[in-house]
Each structure stands twice: as C-alpha cells, then as structure tokens.
Design a protein around this motif. Structure first.
Motif, PDB file in Angstrom:
ATOM      1  N   SER A   1      30.633  22.899   6.355  1.00 34.96           N
ATOM      2  CA  SER A   1      31.280  21.619   6.628  1.00 34.96           C
ATOM      3  C   SER A   1      30.417  20.813   7.586  1.00 34.96           C
ATOM      4  CB  SER A   1      32.654  21.850   7.242  1.00 34.96           C
ATOM      5  OG  SER A   1      32.522  22.473   8.503  1.00 34.96           O
ATOM      6  N   GLY A   2      30.707  19.546   7.700  1.00 36.99           N
ATOM      7  CA  GLY A   2      29.987  18.723   8.652  1.00 36.99           C
ATOM      8  C   GLY A   2      28.710  18.136   8.086  1.00 36.99           C
ATOM      9  N   ARG A   3      28.089  17.271   8.880  1.00 32.20           N
ATOM     10  CA  ARG A   3      26.901  16.554   8.419  1.00 32.20           C
ATOM     11  C   ARG A   3      25.639  17.033   9.094  1.00 32.20           C
ATOM     12  NH1 ARG A   3      29.033  10.576   9.441  1.00 32.20           N
ATOM     13  NH2 ARG A   3      29.892  11.654  11.259  1.00 32.20           N
ATOM     14  N   THR A   4      25.709  18.201   9.778  1.00 32.40           N
ATOM     15  CA  THR A   4      24.545  18.675  10.510  1.00 32.40           C
ATOM     16  C   THR A   4      23.989  19.962   9.928  1.00 32.40           C
ATOM     17  OG1 THR A   4      25.962  19.878  12.063  1.00 32.40           O
ATOM     18  CG2 THR A   4      25.345  17.615  12.635  1.00 32.40           C
ATOM     19  N   PHE A   5      24.275  20.242   8.660  1.00 27.59           N
ATOM     20  CA  PHE A   5      23.823  21.483   8.044  1.00 27.59           C
ATOM     21  C   PHE A   5      22.320  21.639   8.156  1.00 27.59           C
ATOM     22  CE2 PHE A   5      24.007  25.095   5.443  1.00 27.59           C
ATOM     23  CZ  PHE A   5      23.077  24.996   4.411  1.00 27.59           C
ATOM     24  N   SER A   6      21.576  20.568   8.016  1.00 27.99           N
ATOM     25  CA  SER A   6      20.116  20.650   8.056  1.00 27.99           C
ATOM     26  C   SER A   6      19.587  20.988   9.447  1.00 27.99           C
ATOM     27  CB  SER A   6      19.500  19.336   7.574  1.00 27.99           C
ATOM     28  OG  SER A   6      19.911  18.273   8.414  1.00 27.99           O
ATOM     29  N   MET A   7      20.469  21.023  10.446  1.00 26.71           N
ATOM     30  CA  MET A   7      20.068  21.404  11.798  1.00 26.71           C
ATOM     31  C   MET A   7      20.331  22.881  12.071  1.00 26.71           C
ATOM     32  SD  MET A   7      21.373  18.035  13.860  1.00 26.71           S
ATOM     33  CE  MET A   7      20.719  18.606  15.416  1.00 26.71           C
ATOM     34  N   TYR A   8      20.619  23.620  11.003  1.00 28.63           N
ATOM     35  CA  TYR A   8      20.914  25.042  11.141  1.00 28.63           C
ATOM     36  C   TYR A   8      19.949  25.896  10.323  1.00 28.63           C
ATOM     37  CZ  TYR A   8      25.424  24.275  13.426  1.00 28.63           C
ATOM     38  OH  TYR A   8      26.409  23.946  14.311  1.00 28.63           O
ATOM     39  N   HIS A   9      19.465  26.961  10.949  1.00 29.74           N
ATOM     40  CA  HIS A   9      18.878  28.047  10.180  1.00 29.74           C
ATOM     41  C   HIS A   9      20.049  28.861   9.641  1.00 29.74           C
ATOM     42  CE1 HIS A   9      15.233  26.841  12.120  1.00 29.74           C
ATOM     43  NE2 HIS A   9      15.508  27.409  13.292  1.00 29.74           N
ATOM     44  N   MET A  10      19.874  29.426   8.458  1.00 34.19           N
ATOM     45  CA  MET A  10      20.983  30.147   7.833  1.00 34.19           C
ATOM     46  C   MET A  10      20.583  31.572   7.491  1.00 34.19           C
ATOM     47  SD  MET A  10      23.357  27.915   7.881  1.00 34.19           S
ATOM     48  CE  MET A  10      24.563  28.814   6.903  1.00 34.19           C
ATOM     49  N   GLY A  11      21.566  32.457   7.515  1.00 39.65           N
ATOM     50  CA  GLY A  11      21.297  33.846   7.193  1.00 39.65           C
ATOM     51  C   GLY A  11      22.431  34.480   6.412  1.00 39.65           C
ATOM     52  N   TRP A  12      22.114  35.576   5.770  1.00 40.70           N
ATOM     53  CA  TRP A  12      23.105  36.428   5.110  1.00 40.70           C
ATOM     54  C   TRP A  12      23.022  37.815   5.746  1.00 40.70           C
ATOM     55  CZ3 TRP A  12      26.789  34.910   1.729  1.00 40.70           C
ATOM     56  CH2 TRP A  12      26.623  33.687   1.069  1.00 40.70           C
ATOM     57  N   PHE A  13      24.172  38.340   6.082  1.00 37.78           N
ATOM     58  CA  PHE A  13      24.296  39.692   6.582  1.00 37.78           C
ATOM     59  C   PHE A  13      25.316  40.420   5.712  1.00 37.78           C
ATOM     60  CE2 PHE A  13      22.094  39.636  10.726  1.00 37.78           C
ATOM     61  CZ  PHE A  13      21.810  38.284  10.822  1.00 37.78           C
ATOM     62  N   ARG A  14      25.330  41.734   5.810  1.00 39.06           N
ATOM     63  CA  ARG A  14      26.326  42.495   5.062  1.00 39.06           C
ATOM     64  C   ARG A  14      26.807  43.674   5.896  1.00 39.06           C
ATOM     65  NH1 ARG A  14      22.396  44.986   0.301  1.00 39.06           N
ATOM     66  NH2 ARG A  14      21.293  46.533   1.599  1.00 39.06           N
ATOM     67  N   GLN A  15      28.008  44.118   5.575  1.00 42.11           N
ATOM     68  CA  GLN A  15      28.575  45.260   6.277  1.00 42.11           C
ATOM     69  C   GLN A  15      29.321  46.138   5.292  1.00 42.11           C
ATOM     70  OE1 GLN A  15      31.031  44.261   9.674  1.00 42.11           O
ATOM     71  NE2 GLN A  15      30.718  46.288  10.559  1.00 42.11           N
ATOM     72  N   ALA A  16      28.854  47.373   5.174  1.00 42.11           N
ATOM     73  CA  ALA A  16      29.508  48.359   4.323  1.00 42.11           C
ATOM     74  C   ALA A  16      30.514  49.146   5.162  1.00 42.11           C
ATOM     75  CB  ALA A  16      28.464  49.295   3.720  1.00 42.11           C
ATOM     76  N   PRO A  17      31.507  49.745   4.523  1.00 41.53           N
ATOM     77  CA  PRO A  17      32.514  50.510   5.274  1.00 41.53           C
ATOM     78  C   PRO A  17      31.871  51.584   6.131  1.00 41.53           C
ATOM     79  CG  PRO A  17      33.218  50.194   3.018  1.00 41.53           C
ATOM     80  CD  PRO A  17      31.811  49.692   3.086  1.00 41.53           C
ATOM     81  N   GLY A  18      32.258  51.612   7.406  1.00 39.26           N
ATOM     82  CA  GLY A  18      31.770  52.631   8.320  1.00 39.26           C
ATOM     83  C   GLY A  18      30.358  52.391   8.830  1.00 39.26           C
TER      84      GLY A  18
END
Length: 130
Positions: free
Chosen positions: A25-42
């Motif tokens: 959301s918002g108009r400042t997306f281009s001012m963010y670095h973005m990442g993907w993380f994941r978490q498996a059970p335990g």
C-alpha cells in the motif's frame, strides 16, 4: 511503514511451480528494498530472496538459487517470487518484507537478516507434496 499483503500460495506437487505476489500500500514502494523469507514448522524464519529498490540487484539463499526468481514492478507496487522446481523442503509459510532505503546500515549482508526489515506481511502457505 508500508502495508504488505501476500498471495499466490497453495498446494503443488514436487517439481511444480508457484508465483507469489506481495502487494504494497502507499505511494512509497520504490523507497523500499524488498525481501522474501519463509518459516517451516519448528524452524526459524529464514531468508529466501531480496531485491533492492530499483530492481537492479537481487540476492538469493543458496537453497533456492537457480530455482526461484524475485522481481518487482514499482508501477504496480508489487514484488513477486517465481518458484520453479519446487521441493518438499520448500514447504513453509512465506513472508514478504520491506526495508526502507533510508534505514540505518545493517552491514553488507543486511538482506539475510529478518531484523533488518521493518514491514511484514501476514504470510502465505506453500505446501509441496512429494
């Protein structure tokens, strides 16, 4: 902080593909670095992939390199994670995260640290059946 909403998770057979999306959301997306993380059970949350604000540089965990591709469309305020050749060990909740480009330095490997990111989505489940 930007608000993030992931989508695209689901159940897929081993060897299959999924594309995750994260809408900001918002108009400042281009001012963010973005990442993907994941978490498996335990298990602890782990780094998957990251992309800097312009999209010109990407980073990947060794476990997904060559199989996953992160990309972004700043005009659509969206970051993507294309996941190919999925394995059972890719099963996890996947989280989108954002880090403002103006954030204090977190070292050269900032992208690997969940603590370096200040905005998080609610997560989307990816289940790979063998």
């Amino acid at each position: 902080q930007v608000q993030l909403v992931e989508s695209g998770g689901g159940l897929v057979q081993a060897g299959g593909s999924l594309r995750l999306s994260c809408a900001a959301s918002g108009r400042t997306f281009s001012m963010y670095h973005m990442g993907w993380f994941r978490q498996a059970p335990g298990k602890e949350r782990e780094f998957v992939a990251a992309i800097i604000w312009s999209g010109s540089t990407t980073y990947y965990a060794d476990s997904v390199k060559g199989r996953f591709t992160i990309s972004r469309d700043n005009a659509k305020n969206t970051v993507y994670l294309q996941m190919n050749s999925l394995k059972s060990e890719d099963t996890a909740v996947y989280y989108c995260a954002g880090r403002q480009i103006s954030s204090p330095s977190y070292g050269s490997s900032w992208y690997r640290s969940a603590s370096a990111f200040g905005s998080w989505g609610q997560g989307t489940q990816v289940t790979v059946s063998s």
